[in-house]
Write a protein that holds these residues in place. Structure first.
Motif, short mmCIF file in Angstrom:
data_model
loop_
_atom_site.label_atom_id
_atom_site.label_comp_id
_atom_site.label_asym_id
_atom_site.label_seq_id
_atom_site.Cartn_x
_atom_site.Cartn_y
_atom_site.Cartn_z
N ILE A 42 0.88 -1.22 0.03
CA ILE A 42 0.16 0.00 -0.04
C ILE A 42 0.93 1.30 0.06
CG2 ILE A 42 -1.86 1.48 1.47
CD1 ILE A 42 -2.76 -1.05 -0.02
N CYS A 43 1.99 1.21 0.74
CA CYS A 43 2.51 2.38 0.86
C CYS A 43 3.15 2.84 -0.37
CB CYS A 43 4.05 2.29 1.78
SG CYS A 43 5.01 3.68 1.96
N LEU A 44 3.78 2.19 -1.08
CA LEU A 44 4.49 2.57 -2.41
C LEU A 44 3.61 2.69 -3.33
CD1 LEU A 44 7.58 0.89 -4.00
CD2 LEU A 44 5.61 1.40 -5.28
N ASN A 45 2.44 1.97 -3.46
CA ASN A 45 1.68 1.94 -4.73
C ASN A 45 0.35 2.97 -4.44
OD1 ASN A 45 2.41 -0.06 -6.52
ND2 ASN A 45 2.71 -0.97 -4.70
N TRP A 46 -0.16 2.95 -2.94
CA TRP A 46 -1.56 3.57 -2.67
C TRP A 46 -1.23 4.52 -1.37
CZ3 TRP A 46 -5.11 4.10 -6.49
CH2 TRP A 46 -4.81 3.13 -7.70
N GLY A 47 -0.35 4.94 -0.97
CA GLY A 47 0.03 5.47 0.15
C GLY A 47 1.01 6.41 0.28
N CYS A 48 2.07 6.16 1.13
CA CYS A 48 3.20 7.20 1.23
C CYS A 48 3.91 7.74 0.04
CB CYS A 48 4.34 6.41 1.88
SG CYS A 48 4.00 5.12 3.13
N ILE A 49 4.16 7.01 -1.19
CA ILE A 49 4.76 7.76 -2.26
C ILE A 49 3.84 8.59 -2.98
CG2 ILE A 49 6.01 7.15 -4.19
CD1 ILE A 49 7.61 6.79 -1.54
N PRO A 50 2.73 8.03 -3.43
CA PRO A 50 1.58 8.92 -4.25
C PRO A 50 0.96 9.93 -3.80
CG PRO A 50 0.73 6.57 -3.92
CD PRO A 50 2.19 6.62 -3.50
N THR A 51 0.89 9.78 -2.53
CA THR A 51 0.31 10.89 -1.69
C THR A 51 1.47 12.03 -1.70
OG1 THR A 51 0.98 10.07 0.36
CG2 THR A 51 -1.08 9.79 -0.22
N VAL A 85 -2.37 13.58 -11.28
CA VAL A 85 -2.83 12.19 -10.97
C VAL A 85 -1.66 11.16 -11.86
CG1 VAL A 85 -4.30 10.31 -10.94
CG2 VAL A 85 -4.74 12.61 -10.28
N GLN A 86 -1.44 11.55 -13.22
CA GLN A 86 -0.54 10.34 -13.79
C GLN A 86 0.80 10.59 -13.29
OE1 GLN A 86 -1.58 8.36 -16.19
NE2 GLN A 86 -3.57 8.73 -15.13
N ARG A 87 1.28 11.70 -13.03
CA ARG A 87 2.51 12.10 -12.52
C ARG A 87 2.82 10.82 -11.23
NH1 ARG A 87 4.99 15.04 -8.40
NH2 ARG A 87 7.40 14.86 -8.80
N SER A 88 1.57 11.09 -10.25
CA SER A 88 1.67 10.27 -9.06
C SER A 88 1.77 8.70 -9.45
CB SER A 88 0.56 10.51 -8.43
OG SER A 88 0.26 9.86 -7.17
N ARG A 89 0.81 8.34 -10.26
CA ARG A 89 0.83 6.81 -10.59
C ARG A 89 1.89 6.38 -11.41
NH1 ARG A 89 -1.06 5.51 -7.02
NH2 ARG A 89 -0.94 3.43 -8.08
N LYS A 90 2.81 7.31 -12.05
CA LYS A 90 3.97 6.92 -12.81
C LYS A 90 5.13 6.79 -11.83
CE LYS A 90 7.11 8.41 -16.29
NZ LYS A 90 7.18 9.69 -17.51
N ILE A 91 5.10 7.71 -10.71
CA ILE A 91 6.18 7.39 -9.97
C ILE A 91 5.92 6.13 -9.09
CG2 ILE A 91 7.07 8.37 -7.97
CD1 ILE A 91 6.30 11.05 -8.74
N SER A 92 4.87 5.63 -8.71
CA SER A 92 4.50 4.40 -8.00
C SER A 92 5.01 3.44 -8.88
CB SER A 92 3.12 4.52 -7.70
OG SER A 92 2.78 5.07 -6.64
N LYS A 93 4.38 3.33 -10.24
CA LYS A 93 4.78 2.25 -10.95
C LYS A 93 6.26 2.10 -11.11
CE LYS A 93 3.96 0.46 -15.59
NZ LYS A 93 3.45 0.80 -16.87
N GLN A 94 7.21 3.10 -11.33
CA GLN A 94 8.48 3.03 -11.46
C GLN A 94 9.19 2.55 -10.09
OE1 GLN A 94 10.50 6.97 -11.83
NE2 GLN A 94 12.48 6.47 -11.18
N LEU A 95 8.70 2.76 -8.92
CA LEU A 95 9.22 2.36 -7.62
C LEU A 95 8.90 0.64 -7.70
CD1 LEU A 95 8.70 5.25 -5.23
CD2 LEU A 95 11.05 4.36 -6.30
#
Length: 466
Positions: A42-51, A85-95
């Motif tokens: 959750i942290c990387l994909n839907w929490g800490c990082i995307p927020t 939003v897309q920038r946020s999702r792209k960062i999560s996908k990269q990590l």
């Protein structure tokens, strides 16, 4: 068939699970990681990082709106929500891809599915009703994390009532937003949407926002948010939500009265519950207390060979705590010498609202509850040259020392970039530093960290710049 016997099996690929798996591999163990959804958790994909990605966009947007304060001009300022939003999702996908690479690099075998204990040293893995594998190991680490608490009558629908996943991929910045809960999750989303233009109301059931923080920091934050135009209702509750076509009617209780208001969207951030279902805990000696697995200081459960780390093992619900527990658990299994249990008083916490909050150790109230006599030091951002130069003069650093021993008991900060400063005090506490060492430490100038030094000096009546 692939080999199904391992030295360690980790169930869950979040910041606790994948770190535990990699550390075990580094110690030459044969490791399996079972994850059904997404590596990084959750942290990387839907929490800490995307927020943090969303909040960074809002921070820049805020600064652009105040460009003239820096002698700059910026006309026609606006934003593209989809792009944010897309920038946020792209960062999560990269990590997420990065975690996969690290696991492969360390030769961790990853199984895509849900793990269920199936007898001593056995784990059944399945997905979509089909068996993926039946694994065996003397050591099974449960790192299944937690999920948002769903309140009756306030179930998320992804349209009008949002939980954190919905709020991370919004299709609109609502004109009127209600946020239920002022913990780290609630206050961060409130900060983002308010900065982006939402008229935001935060409802908190206790008497102050971010109630886990030191009371002085809570008061400072509330004053700052209200000054910025946000409405804060404490000692308040939401009695009911009624969905309309494109709005929600909320029945609010506060100040001894009941009031009905209309909002475009509602974000519910009312805590979390541990993911303990369908793990096969029935028939084992694993104990569950209020949806969290009970463990000892070495992360061992009541069932021999079964361990639990991270959010599923209880508070504090922080990614860095989960990672540290993963390493500790694995090293204990490996027989590493010189280990010591995690001291929860030395785990820092950060909230990325505007202004930021960071803390480590005891609050002033907690110290007094333990019967400790404390010396308190404070230093305001307005007394720091770097803060003024940054255009960020609003903030406070507060430190607590044991009056008898000089031990650093706690540190609490609010203001620009304090989430990057807090680790200085965390290291000091881990090294059992007293006020003497901190006073004799040379802090670079001009930096925000100078305020850390000045607050220590202030605790002993020696502050120079305030």
């Amino acid at each position: 068939m692939a080999d199904t016997n391992f030295d360690i099996i980790v169930v869950g690929g979040g910041p606790g699970g994948y770190v535990a798996a990699i550390r075990a591999a580094q110690l030459k163990m044969k490791v399996a990681l079972v994850e059904a959804n997404h590596l990084g958790g959750i942290c990387l994909n839907w929490g800490c990082i995307p927020t943090k990605a969303l909040l960074r966009s809002s921070e820049i947007y805020h600064n652009m709106q105040h460009a003239k304060n820096y002698g700059l001009s910026a006309d026609g300022i606006g934003f593209d929500l989809d792009a944010i939003v897309q920038r946020s999702r792209k960062i999560s996908k990269q990590l997420n891809n990065g975690v996969g690479h690290l696991l492969k690099k360390n030769k961790v075998t990853v199984f895509d599915g849900y793990g269920t204990l199936n007898g001593a040293g056995k784990l059944h893995v399945e997905k979509d009703g089909k068996t993926v594998a039946d694994l065996t190991s003397k050591h099974i680490i449960l790192a299944t994390g937690a999920r948002a608490r769903i309140l009756p009558g306030m179930e998320p629908d992804g349209q009008l009532i949002w939980y954190y996943k919905d709020a991370l991929v919004p299709n609109v910045v609502p004109k009127r937003l209600l946020v239920i809960g002022s913990g780290a999750i609630g206050i961060e989303f409130a900060s983002f949407f308010h900065t982006m233009g939402s008229k935001t109301t935060v409802v908190e059931m206790v008497d102050r926002v971010v109630p886990a923080e030191d009371a002085e920091i809570s008061a400072f934050l509330q004053k700052s948010l209200v000054k910025d135009g946000m409405e804060i209702l404490t000692s308040a509750g939401v009695k009911a939500l009624k969905k309309g076509k494109d709005s929600v009617t909320a029945t609010l209780e506060f100040g001894g009265k009941t009031e009905t208001r209309e909002f475009d969207r509602v974000i519910v951030a009312a805590g979390i519950v541990g993911n303990v279902e369908k793990l096969g805990l029935e028939g084992t000696k694993v104990k569950v207390d209020r949806t969290h697995i009970v463990v000892n200081e070495w992360l061992e459960t009541g069932e021999p060979g079964v361990y639990a780390i991270g959010d599923v093992a209880g508070a504090p619900w922080l990614a860095h705590k989960a990672s540290h527990e993963g390493v500790l658990c694995v090293e204990k299994i490996a027989g590493t010498k010189g280990l010591h249990p995690i001291n929860p008083d030395r785990i820092p916490g950060c909230t990325y609202c505007r202004p930021q909050i960071a803390s480590v150790g005891l609050t002033e109230a907690q110290a007094k509850e333990r019967g400790l006599k404390v010396k308190v030091g404070r230093f305001p951002f307005q007394g720091n040259g770097k803060a003024i130069a940054l255009g960020e003069p609003d903030g406070l650093i507060k430190v607590l020392f044991d009056d008898k021993t000089g031990e650093l008991l706690g540190a609490h900060m609010i203001g620009a970039e304090v989430t990057e400063l807090i680790q200085g005090y965390g290291i000091a506490m881990e090294l059992e530093t007293t006020e003497a060492e901190l006073m004799h430490t040379v802090f670079a100038h001009p930096t925000l960290s100078e305020m850390m030094h000045e607050s220590v000096l202030d605790a002993y009546g020696r502050a120079v710049h305030f």
